[in-house]
Design a protein around this motif. Structure first.
Motif, PDB file in Angstrom:
ATOM      1  N   GLY A 149      56.218  50.471  44.471  1.00  0.00           N
ATOM      2  CA  GLY A 149      54.994  51.202  44.796  1.00  0.00           C
ATOM      3  C   GLY A 149      55.189  52.706  44.707  1.00  0.00           C
ATOM      4  N   ASN A 150      56.358  53.180  45.131  1.00  0.00           N
ATOM      5  CA  ASN A 150      56.633  54.615  45.068  1.00  0.00           C
ATOM      6  C   ASN A 150      56.735  55.104  43.624  1.00  0.00           C
ATOM      7  N   VAL A 151      57.366  54.297  42.773  1.00  0.00           N
ATOM      8  CA  VAL A 151      57.480  54.662  41.352  1.00  0.00           C
ATOM      9  C   VAL A 151      56.089  54.680  40.707  1.00  0.00           C
ATOM     10  N   THR A 152      55.254  53.702  41.071  1.00  0.00           N
ATOM     11  CA  THR A 152      53.890  53.656  40.544  1.00  0.00           C
ATOM     12  C   THR A 152      53.113  54.907  40.923  1.00  0.00           C
ATOM     13  N   GLN A 153      53.196  55.297  42.213  1.00  0.00           N
ATOM     14  CA  GLN A 153      52.484  56.495  42.670  1.00  0.00           C
ATOM     15  C   GLN A 153      53.031  57.741  41.997  1.00  0.00           C
ATOM     16  N   ALA A 154      54.347  57.816  41.855  1.00  0.00           N
ATOM     17  CA  ALA A 154      54.955  58.975  41.195  1.00  0.00           C
ATOM     18  C   ALA A 154      54.485  59.074  39.746  1.00  0.00           C
ATOM     19  N   SER A 155      54.334  57.939  39.091  1.00  0.00           N
ATOM     20  CA  SER A 155      53.871  57.935  37.699  1.00  0.00           C
ATOM     21  C   SER A 155      52.435  58.426  37.603  1.00  0.00           C
ATOM     22  N   LEU A 156      51.588  57.981  38.547  1.00  0.00           N
ATOM     23  CA  LEU A 156      50.200  58.443  38.570  1.00  0.00           C
ATOM     24  C   LEU A 156      50.127  59.956  38.828  1.00  0.00           C
ATOM     25  N   ASP A 157      50.953  60.413  39.761  1.00  0.00           N
ATOM     26  CA  ASP A 157      50.990  61.844  40.071  1.00  0.00           C
ATOM     27  C   ASP A 157      51.464  62.648  38.866  1.00  0.00           C
ATOM     28  N   LEU A 158      52.477  62.127  38.176  1.00  0.00           N
ATOM     29  CA  LEU A 158      52.994  62.826  37.002  1.00  0.00           C
ATOM     30  C   LEU A 158      51.928  62.924  35.919  1.00  0.00           C
ATOM     31  N   GLY A 159      51.178  61.836  35.758  1.00  0.00           N
ATOM     32  CA  GLY A 159      50.091  61.872  34.779  1.00  0.00           C
ATOM     33  C   GLY A 159      49.058  62.937  35.116  1.00  0.00           C
ATOM     34  N   ASN A 160      48.735  63.054  36.395  1.00  0.00           N
ATOM     35  CA  ASN A 160      47.780  64.084  36.821  1.00  0.00           C
ATOM     36  C   ASN A 160      48.334  65.487  36.600  1.00  0.00           C
ATOM     37  N   LEU A 161      49.640  65.646  36.847  1.00  0.00           N
ATOM     38  CA  LEU A 161      50.254  66.962  36.669  1.00  0.00           C
ATOM     39  C   LEU A 161      50.317  67.345  35.196  1.00  0.00           C
ATOM     40  N   ILE A 162      50.559  66.360  34.332  1.00  0.00           N
ATOM     41  CA  ILE A 162      50.574  66.646  32.892  1.00  0.00           C
ATOM     42  C   ILE A 162      49.182  67.063  32.423  1.00  0.00           C
ATOM     43  N   LYS A 163      48.169  66.430  33.002  1.00  0.00           N
ATOM     44  CA  LYS A 163      46.780  66.724  32.612  1.00  0.00           C
ATOM     45  C   LYS A 163      46.282  68.038  33.201  1.00  0.00           C
ATOM     46  N   ASN A 164      46.562  68.252  34.489  1.00  0.00           N
ATOM     47  CA  ASN A 164      45.962  69.392  35.199  1.00  0.00           C
ATOM     48  C   ASN A 164      46.928  70.532  35.488  1.00  0.00           C
ATOM     49  N   GLY A 165      48.228  70.287  35.277  1.00  0.00           N
ATOM     50  CA  GLY A 165      49.208  71.323  35.565  1.00  0.00           C
ATOM     51  C   GLY A 165      49.532  71.393  37.054  1.00  0.00           C
ATOM     52  N   THR A 166      50.355  72.323  37.423  1.00  0.00           N
ATOM     53  CA  THR A 166      50.789  72.451  38.815  1.00  0.00           C
ATOM     54  C   THR A 166      49.689  72.989  39.728  1.00  0.00           C
ATOM     55  N   ASN A 167      48.537  73.306  39.160  1.00  0.00           N
ATOM     56  CA  ASN A 167      47.406  73.744  39.987  1.00  0.00           C
ATOM     57  C   ASN A 167      46.846  72.594  40.818  1.00  0.00           C
ATOM     58  N   ASP A 168      47.183  71.359  40.419  1.00  0.00           N
ATOM     59  CA  ASP A 168      46.765  70.183  41.182  1.00  0.00           C
ATOM     60  C   ASP A 168      47.724  70.031  42.362  1.00  0.00           C
ATOM     61  N   ALA A 169      47.404  70.736  43.456  1.00  0.00           N
ATOM     62  CA  ALA A 169      48.320  70.810  44.606  1.00  0.00           C
ATOM     63  C   ALA A 169      48.560  69.444  45.245  1.00  0.00           C
ATOM     64  N   SER A 171      48.469  66.405  43.868  1.00  0.00           N
ATOM     65  CA  SER A 171      49.348  65.579  43.034  1.00  0.00           C
ATOM     66  C   SER A 171      50.779  66.100  43.072  1.00  0.00           C
ATOM     67  N   LEU A 172      50.933  67.419  43.109  1.00  0.00           N
ATOM     68  CA  LEU A 172      52.265  68.010  43.151  1.00  0.00           C
ATOM     69  C   LEU A 172      52.977  67.644  44.442  1.00  0.00           C
ATOM     70  N   LEU A 173      52.263  67.727  45.576  1.00  0.00           N
ATOM     71  CA  LEU A 173      52.858  67.379  46.855  1.00  0.00           C
ATOM     72  C   LEU A 173      53.201  65.891  46.901  1.00  0.00           C
ATOM     73  N   SER A 174      52.288  65.063  46.424  1.00  0.00           N
ATOM     74  CA  SER A 174      52.535  63.617  46.414  1.00  0.00           C
ATOM     75  C   SER A 174      53.726  63.281  45.528  1.00  0.00           C
ATOM     76  N   PHE A 175      53.839  63.957  44.387  1.00  0.00           N
ATOM     77  CA  PHE A 175      54.959  63.715  43.466  1.00  0.00           C
ATOM     78  C   PHE A 175      56.283  64.071  44.123  1.00  0.00           C
ATOM     79  N   LYS A 176      56.313  65.168  44.862  1.00  0.00           N
ATOM     80  CA  LYS A 176      57.529  65.574  45.568  1.00  0.00           C
ATOM     81  C   LYS A 176      57.912  64.535  46.618  1.00  0.00           C
ATOM     82  N   LYS A 177      56.916  64.009  47.323  1.00  0.00           N
ATOM     83  CA  LYS A 177      57.187  62.992  48.339  1.00  0.00           C
ATOM     84  C   LYS A 177      57.792  61.733  47.717  1.00  0.00           C
ATOM     85  N   GLN A 178      57.232  61.326  46.586  1.00  0.00           N
ATOM     86  CA  GLN A 178      57.743  60.126  45.930  1.00  0.00           C
ATOM     87  C   GLN A 178      59.155  60.350  45.394  1.00  0.00           C
TER      88      GLN A 178
END
Length: 221
Positions: A149-169, A171-178
């Protein structure tokens, strides 16, 4: 802020301990997973098909042991004011596993059945940790014993970061947690592999003591 910092530390500790215990028992206790108990179904089926282990059925015992441990964890939670009391008992169980391993070795009765007893008791400890994670989900950044589940969430967050950049706070925080949960578990797996191969099940003392220290810290704060 202090509470948030504690969540990061607790998450890292629990994931490392889960990875450590899971790998120690797999390496030193006949390929038994103590945290990912459903993985034992796969190992059981594989060993049955290969006809390589007459005691393969024992791996199925991890499931009822795990269920019983979760039930016990729920009971502990109902009777305790401190959420971390479950982790205290997990630590006690792991310490007993390590001590039992050394005692069995000293008495030269560390047979296959002795190994299974220690492994199943470790499964019980991991069941307590799973109960903690389900009952007090806000105490960690995600599941600490199962990483899918953590890998799945990290993958979703990474996809959002690739699309929106680090301005997506968010997704960035969630990615760090994962990342904390995944890398913590991976580190624990590596340490457990080394410990299991060269020092055996007696090294379960280490995560047990770490868990007790974690409880004592949160009891006094």
């Amino acid at each position: 802020m202090e509470m948030q910092k504690n969540i990061w530390y607790v998450t890292l500790l629990l994931t490392m301990i889960a990875g450590y215990c899971d790998t120690v028992t797999f390496v030193a206790a006949d390929s038994i997973f103590s945290a990912h108990v459903t993985g034992n179904f796969i190992v059981f089926a594989y060993q049955i098909i290969k006809g390589s282990d007459a005691h393969a059925w024992i791996k199925l015992l991890t499931f009822p042991v795990f269920i019983f441990a979760v039930i016990v964890g729920g009971r502990i939670a109902l009777k305790s004011v401190n959420h971390y009391t479950i982790l205290f008992w997990e630590g006690i169980v792991l310490v007993l596993c390590g001590i039992a391993s050394y005692v069995f070795g000293y008495l030269q009765i560390f047979s296959e059945w002795a190994i299974y007893i220690v492994a199943m008791t470790t499964v019980f400890a991991m069941g307590l940790q799973n109960a903690f994670g389900k009952l007090f989900a806000k105490e960690t950044h995600g599941p600490t014993t199962m990483m899918t589940g953590n890998v799945t969430q990290a993958s979703l967050d990474l996809g959002n970061l690739i699309k929106n950049g680090t301005n997506d706070a968010d997704s960035l925080l969630s990615f760090k947690k994962q990342l904390v949960t995944i890398l913590g578990f991976l580190t624990g797996c590596f340490l457990g592999a080394v410990a299991g191969k060269f020092f055996g099940l007696g090294t379960l003392l280490i995560p047990g003591l770490a868990m007790i220290i974690c409880y004592c810290y949160h009891r006094n704060n």
